[in-house]
Design a protein around this motif. Sequence first.
Motif, mmCIF file in Angstrom:
data_model
loop_
_atom_site.group_PDB
_atom_site.id
_atom_site.type_symbol
_atom_site.label_atom_id
_atom_site.label_comp_id
_atom_site.label_asym_id
_atom_site.label_seq_id
_atom_site.Cartn_x
_atom_site.Cartn_y
_atom_site.Cartn_z
ATOM 1 N N LEU A 1 0.843 -1.179 0.000
ATOM 2 C CA LEU A 1 0.000 0.000 0.000
ATOM 3 C C LEU A 1 0.883 1.235 0.000
ATOM 4 O O LEU A 1 1.809 1.333 0.816
ATOM 5 N N VAL A 2 0.604 2.163 -0.888
ATOM 6 C CA VAL A 2 1.403 3.383 -0.984
ATOM 7 C C VAL A 2 0.471 4.580 -0.968
ATOM 8 O O VAL A 2 -0.376 4.724 -1.851
ATOM 9 N N GLU A 3 0.639 5.432 0.046
ATOM 10 C CA GLU A 3 -0.188 6.625 0.164
ATOM 11 C C GLU A 3 0.472 7.829 -0.499
ATOM 12 O O GLU A 3 1.704 7.888 -0.597
ATOM 13 N N CYS B 1 -4.442 5.999 -1.988
ATOM 14 C CA CYS B 1 -3.725 4.782 -1.582
ATOM 15 C C CYS B 1 -3.761 3.817 -2.761
ATOM 16 O O CYS B 1 -4.839 3.375 -3.164
ATOM 17 N N THR B 2 -2.593 3.517 -3.280
ATOM 18 C CA THR B 2 -2.497 2.557 -4.371
ATOM 19 C C THR B 2 -2.263 1.166 -3.801
ATOM 20 O O THR B 2 -1.336 0.967 -3.002
ATOM 21 N N VAL B 3 -3.099 0.232 -4.216
ATOM 22 C CA VAL B 3 -3.058 -1.131 -3.686
ATOM 23 C C VAL B 3 -2.411 -2.054 -4.708
ATOM 24 O O VAL B 3 -2.885 -2.162 -5.845
ATOM 25 N N SER B 4 -1.335 -2.706 -4.307
ATOM 26 C CA SER B 4 -0.687 -3.707 -5.155
ATOM 27 C C SER B 4 -0.851 -5.057 -4.473
ATOM 28 O O SER B 4 -0.393 -5.255 -3.349
ATOM 29 N N TYR C 1 -1.434 -9.526 -5.414
ATOM 30 C CA TYR C 1 -1.331 -10.549 -6.463
ATOM 31 C C TYR C 1 -2.689 -10.788 -7.106
ATOM 32 O O TYR C 1 -2.822 -10.863 -8.319
ATOM 33 N N THR C 2 -3.710 -10.903 -6.272
ATOM 34 C CA THR C 2 -5.074 -11.025 -6.769
ATOM 35 C C THR C 2 -5.973 -10.133 -5.943
ATOM 36 O O THR C 2 -5.704 -9.913 -4.749
ATOM 37 N N TYR C 3 -7.013 -9.636 -6.532
ATOM 38 C CA TYR C 3 -7.967 -8.793 -5.812
ATOM 39 C C TYR C 3 -8.661 -9.609 -4.714
ATOM 40 O O TYR C 3 -9.025 -10.762 -4.901
ATOM 41 N N SER C 4 -8.782 -8.972 -3.558
ATOM 42 C CA SER C 4 -9.473 -9.615 -2.441
ATOM 43 C C SER C 4 -10.500 -8.640 -1.902
ATOM 44 O O SER C 4 -10.182 -7.460 -1.722
ATOM 45 N N TYR D 1 -2.745 6.892 7.511
ATOM 46 C CA TYR D 1 -2.321 5.600 6.988
ATOM 47 C C TYR D 1 -3.472 4.898 6.272
ATOM 48 O O TYR D 1 -4.606 4.907 6.746
ATOM 49 N N CYS D 2 -3.130 4.253 5.184
ATOM 50 C CA CYS D 2 -4.046 3.364 4.486
ATOM 51 C C CYS D 2 -3.783 1.943 5.003
ATOM 52 O O CYS D 2 -2.620 1.581 5.253
ATOM 53 N N ALA D 3 -4.840 1.155 5.147
ATOM 54 C CA ALA D 3 -4.665 -0.193 5.668
ATOM 55 C C ALA D 3 -5.660 -1.149 5.036
ATOM 56 O O ALA D 3 -6.761 -0.751 4.659
ATOM 57 N N ARG D 4 -5.260 -2.419 4.939
ATOM 58 C CA ARG D 4 -6.144 -3.457 4.406
ATOM 59 C C ARG D 4 -6.314 -4.568 5.419
ATOM 60 O O ARG D 4 -5.338 -5.067 5.995
ATOM 61 N N SER D 5 -7.550 -4.921 5.607
ATOM 62 C CA SER D 5 -7.871 -5.993 6.543
ATOM 63 C C SER D 5 -7.722 -7.356 5.869
ATOM 64 O O SER D 5 -7.603 -7.453 4.641
#
Length: 124
Positions: A4-6, A22-25, A27-30, A95-99
């Motif tokens: 994740l890059v803000e 926030c750019t999300v990289s 492998y597969t979308y979740s 901060y950007c975050a992914r659960s």
Amino acid sequence: QVQLVESGGGSVQAGGSLRLSCTVSEYTYSPYYMAWFRQAPGKEREGVAVINRGSGSTYYADSVKGRFTISQDNTKKTVALQMNNLKPEDTAMYYCARSTYLYRSFSPRDYTYWGQGTQVTVSS
């Protein structure tokens, strides 16, 4: 692997606006939830906005409701936070975050992946 890059932080006067991205990289979308958190010096990290990546449903902390908007683009690779009518108390590192859970949460403990943060400073 998830990265994740803000971007988009900066300094504004009270009443101004900023847009964080926030750019999300991954492998597969979740369809896990994503959120924006903030942390001011000497304070705990707090969740301000959450989005369900699958449905697009959004949720906000009371402190920002009506002023901040979280959204994602059609590719679901960017999550943005539009911040309007900024106040000095909004000053913090954001901060950007992914659960890795499929339920809504404002607790940082429920988020596994974090960006490096971007500073937002609001002057009176």
